[in-house]
Motif scaffolding. Sequence first.
Motif, PDB file in Angstrom:
ATOM      1  N   VAL A  75     -84.517  30.859 136.104  1.00 21.17           N
ATOM      2  CA  VAL A  75     -83.995  29.897 135.130  1.00 21.17           C
ATOM      3  C   VAL A  75     -82.584  30.287 134.711  1.00 21.17           C
ATOM      4  CG1 VAL A  75     -84.280  28.923 132.819  1.00 21.17           C
ATOM      5  CG2 VAL A  75     -86.278  29.246 134.288  1.00 21.17           C
ATOM      6  N   SER A  76     -82.360  31.576 134.455  1.00 20.46           N
ATOM      7  CA  SER A  76     -81.043  32.062 134.036  1.00 20.46           C
ATOM      8  C   SER A  76     -79.989  31.828 135.110  1.00 20.46           C
ATOM      9  CB  SER A  76     -81.119  33.558 133.694  1.00 20.46           C
ATOM     10  OG  SER A  76     -81.985  33.786 132.604  1.00 20.46           O
ATOM     11  N   GLU A  77     -80.359  32.048 136.361  1.00 20.37           N
ATOM     12  CA  GLU A  77     -79.417  31.837 137.464  1.00 20.37           C
ATOM     13  C   GLU A  77     -79.047  30.363 137.601  1.00 20.37           C
ATOM     14  OE1 GLU A  77     -81.479  33.526 140.754  1.00 20.37           O
ATOM     15  OE2 GLU A  77     -80.880  35.601 140.294  1.00 20.37           O
ATOM     16  N   ILE A  78     -80.037  29.495 137.477  1.00 14.98           N
ATOM     17  CA  ILE A  78     -79.773  28.054 137.574  1.00 14.98           C
ATOM     18  C   ILE A  78     -78.871  27.605 136.429  1.00 14.98           C
ATOM     19  CG2 ILE A  78     -80.830  25.758 137.541  1.00 14.98           C
ATOM     20  CD1 ILE A  78     -83.384  27.175 138.682  1.00 14.98           C
ATOM     21  N   LYS A  79     -79.156  28.083 135.224  1.00 12.27           N
ATOM     22  CA  LYS A  79     -78.353  27.717 134.057  1.00 12.27           C
ATOM     23  C   LYS A  79     -76.907  28.170 134.223  1.00 12.27           C
ATOM     24  CE  LYS A  79     -78.111  28.145 129.017  1.00 12.27           C
ATOM     25  NZ  LYS A  79     -78.764  28.706 127.803  1.00 12.27           N
ATOM     26  N   ALA A  80     -76.713  29.392 134.716  1.00 11.59           N
ATOM     27  CA  ALA A  80     -75.356  29.918 134.902  1.00 11.59           C
ATOM     28  C   ALA A  80     -74.575  29.072 135.902  1.00 11.59           C
ATOM     29  CB  ALA A  80     -75.427  31.372 135.357  1.00 11.59           C
ATOM     30  N   LYS A  81     -75.214  28.674 136.988  1.00 11.66           N
ATOM     31  CA  LYS A  81     -74.543  27.828 137.981  1.00 11.66           C
ATOM     32  C   LYS A  81     -74.220  26.458 137.391  1.00 11.66           C
ATOM     33  CE  LYS A  81     -76.647  29.930 142.106  1.00 11.66           C
ATOM     34  NZ  LYS A  81     -77.552  29.693 143.252  1.00 11.66           N
ATOM     35  N   TYR A  82     -75.168  25.916 136.651  1.00  9.37           N
ATOM     36  CA  TYR A  82     -74.944  24.602 136.020  1.00  9.37           C
ATOM     37  C   TYR A  82     -73.741  24.658 135.083  1.00  9.37           C
ATOM     38  CZ  TYR A  82     -75.270  21.696 131.880  1.00  9.37           C
ATOM     39  OH  TYR A  82     -74.949  20.927 130.794  1.00  9.37           O
ATOM     40  N   LEU A  83     -73.649  25.704 134.263  1.00  8.94           N
ATOM     41  CA  LEU A  83     -72.543  25.816 133.304  1.00  8.94           C
ATOM     42  C   LEU A  83     -71.198  25.875 134.013  1.00  8.94           C
ATOM     43  CD1 LEU A  83     -74.115  28.273 130.690  1.00  8.94           C
ATOM     44  CD2 LEU A  83     -73.653  25.825 130.391  1.00  8.94           C
ATOM     45  N   LYS A  84     -71.147  26.548 135.151  1.00  8.75           N
ATOM     46  CA  LYS A  84     -69.896  26.621 135.917  1.00  8.75           C
ATOM     47  C   LYS A  84     -69.477  25.242 136.417  1.00  8.75           C
ATOM     48  CE  LYS A  84     -70.243  31.392 137.635  1.00  8.75           C
ATOM     49  NZ  LYS A  84     -70.361  32.235 138.850  1.00  8.75           N
ATOM     50  N   ILE A  85     -70.438  24.519 136.999  1.00  8.83           N
ATOM     51  CA  ILE A  85     -70.111  23.193 137.522  1.00  8.83           C
ATOM     52  C   ILE A  85     -69.797  22.231 136.384  1.00  8.83           C
ATOM     53  CG2 ILE A  85     -70.994  21.195 138.787  1.00  8.83           C
ATOM     54  CD1 ILE A  85     -72.526  23.043 140.576  1.00  8.83           C
ATOM     55  N   ALA A  86     -70.572  22.288 135.295  1.00  8.13           N
ATOM     56  CA  ALA A  86     -70.362  21.377 134.171  1.00  8.13           C
ATOM     57  C   ALA A  86     -68.971  21.552 133.568  1.00  8.13           C
ATOM     58  CB  ALA A  86     -71.438  21.598 133.115  1.00  8.13           C
ATOM     59  N   LYS A  87     -68.516  22.785 133.478  1.00  9.08           N
ATOM     60  CA  LYS A  87     -67.175  23.033 132.926  1.00  9.08           C
ATOM     61  C   LYS A  87     -66.118  22.376 133.804  1.00  9.08           C
ATOM     62  CE  LYS A  87     -64.007  26.690 131.443  1.00  9.08           C
ATOM     63  NZ  LYS A  87     -62.838  26.019 132.041  1.00  9.08           N
ATOM     64  N   TYR A  88     -66.259  22.515 135.116  1.00  8.75           N
ATOM     65  CA  TYR A  88     -65.296  21.900 136.030  1.00  8.75           C
ATOM     66  C   TYR A  88     -65.334  20.382 135.908  1.00  8.75           C
ATOM     67  CZ  TYR A  88     -62.853  20.538 140.270  1.00  8.75           C
ATOM     68  OH  TYR A  88     -61.975  19.960 141.152  1.00  8.75           O
ATOM     69  N   LEU A  89     -66.528  19.811 135.856  1.00  8.83           N
ATOM     70  CA  LEU A  89     -66.662  18.360 135.765  1.00  8.83           C
ATOM     71  C   LEU A  89     -66.009  17.819 134.500  1.00  8.83           C
ATOM     72  CD1 LEU A  89     -70.384  17.863 136.925  1.00  8.83           C
ATOM     73  CD2 LEU A  89     -68.298  17.656 138.302  1.00  8.83           C
ATOM     74  N   LYS A  90     -66.164  18.552 133.400  1.00 10.50           N
ATOM     75  CA  LYS A  90     -65.545  18.126 132.143  1.00 10.50           C
ATOM     76  C   LYS A  90     -64.024  18.276 132.219  1.00 10.50           C
ATOM     77  CE  LYS A  90     -69.591  19.159 129.278  1.00 10.50           C
ATOM     78  NZ  LYS A  90     -70.160  20.009 128.230  1.00 10.50           N
TER      79      LYS A  90
END
Length: 350
Positions: A75-90
Amino acid sequence: MTLKFQNEIGYFISTEEYFNSISKTGEGQFTINPDLFKIFSPYSMRRYFMKKKITGVDTNIGSSSFISDIKDKEVSEIKAKYLKIAKYLKDQGLLKKGEKIPNTVALNCAEKVYSKSNVNIVKNAIGSNIGPATIRTLQDSKFFFPENCIFYSKDISEINVQLLDKKFDLILLDPPWWNKYIRRKRKKSPDAYNMMYNTDLKSIPIEKMLTETGIVVVWCTNSSQHLHDLTQNIFPKWGVKFVAKWYWVKITTLGDPICEFSEPPGKQPFEQIIFGYRNPSKCLPDSGKLLISVPSAIHSSKPPLVEVIQNLLPENPQCLEIFARYLLPNWTSYGNEVLKFQNECLYLSQ
């Protein structure tokens, strides 16, 4: 374009734009109702139970109905990857801006779709549209058919007969996994689906329908029992080897996860996509990738994988979706509700 962004850790796609891209017909341009994707706020367990108690309406937008027993580290690994992509998308302006208002418009639209599409479900039928996308009338309702599609509105028990001697390079399945929550819901709502035990899923003769270099892709819950049975029991019977696992992370239009990343056994804002190959080659998917998208308000509706898996397939592949509830161009679709969400009630004409 469906695929809005990709890098080494994942993809961001627009389901709404995909369906709009395939819906131009000789009768004009049809667009999927944008209200279905007006998911502005994260899913709230408190709001969910309050509304369900008052109205009986299931407001579970996209978040898995299964209690997750996925591991903390994963779960932690998935969340960390999501946060990286979400920051770029924003940062790149690929997400909408606005307030986190209630998802009322999307929920109301979904309820209207359910009520209308349940009235005229086409059963026990076989058909195809060999040519451009079109609108046709069946049983007094209009249905949208993308180009070059084949469908079987048949029960899964008949698949061995209906698809006898047919071979496919890709077989995609979204099984109705057994779940106590859905079992309870089915007693109260016509929108719930019939479920299958894992032994029934195993009995589907995938091994007879897959080419020698074929790929099987399965949407899987976050239940360790389902994942174990799929990779250790079902895949071997189907003659394929487990090679990779992706995660579909569901977000709001503003980029927030549809529900919180939780400590197990809490619910998660993602589901798993499992890849199996008959004869693994050099062209294999990298495990651990994220597929990020805004879900439709229609319960259990999955995003199309067409653009993110096309590099894994041969030129002009033969593709089959089992348990399908919508049609794809150049695909064969099989399921007892295969035309349910091709109904005109999902689309707006221009």
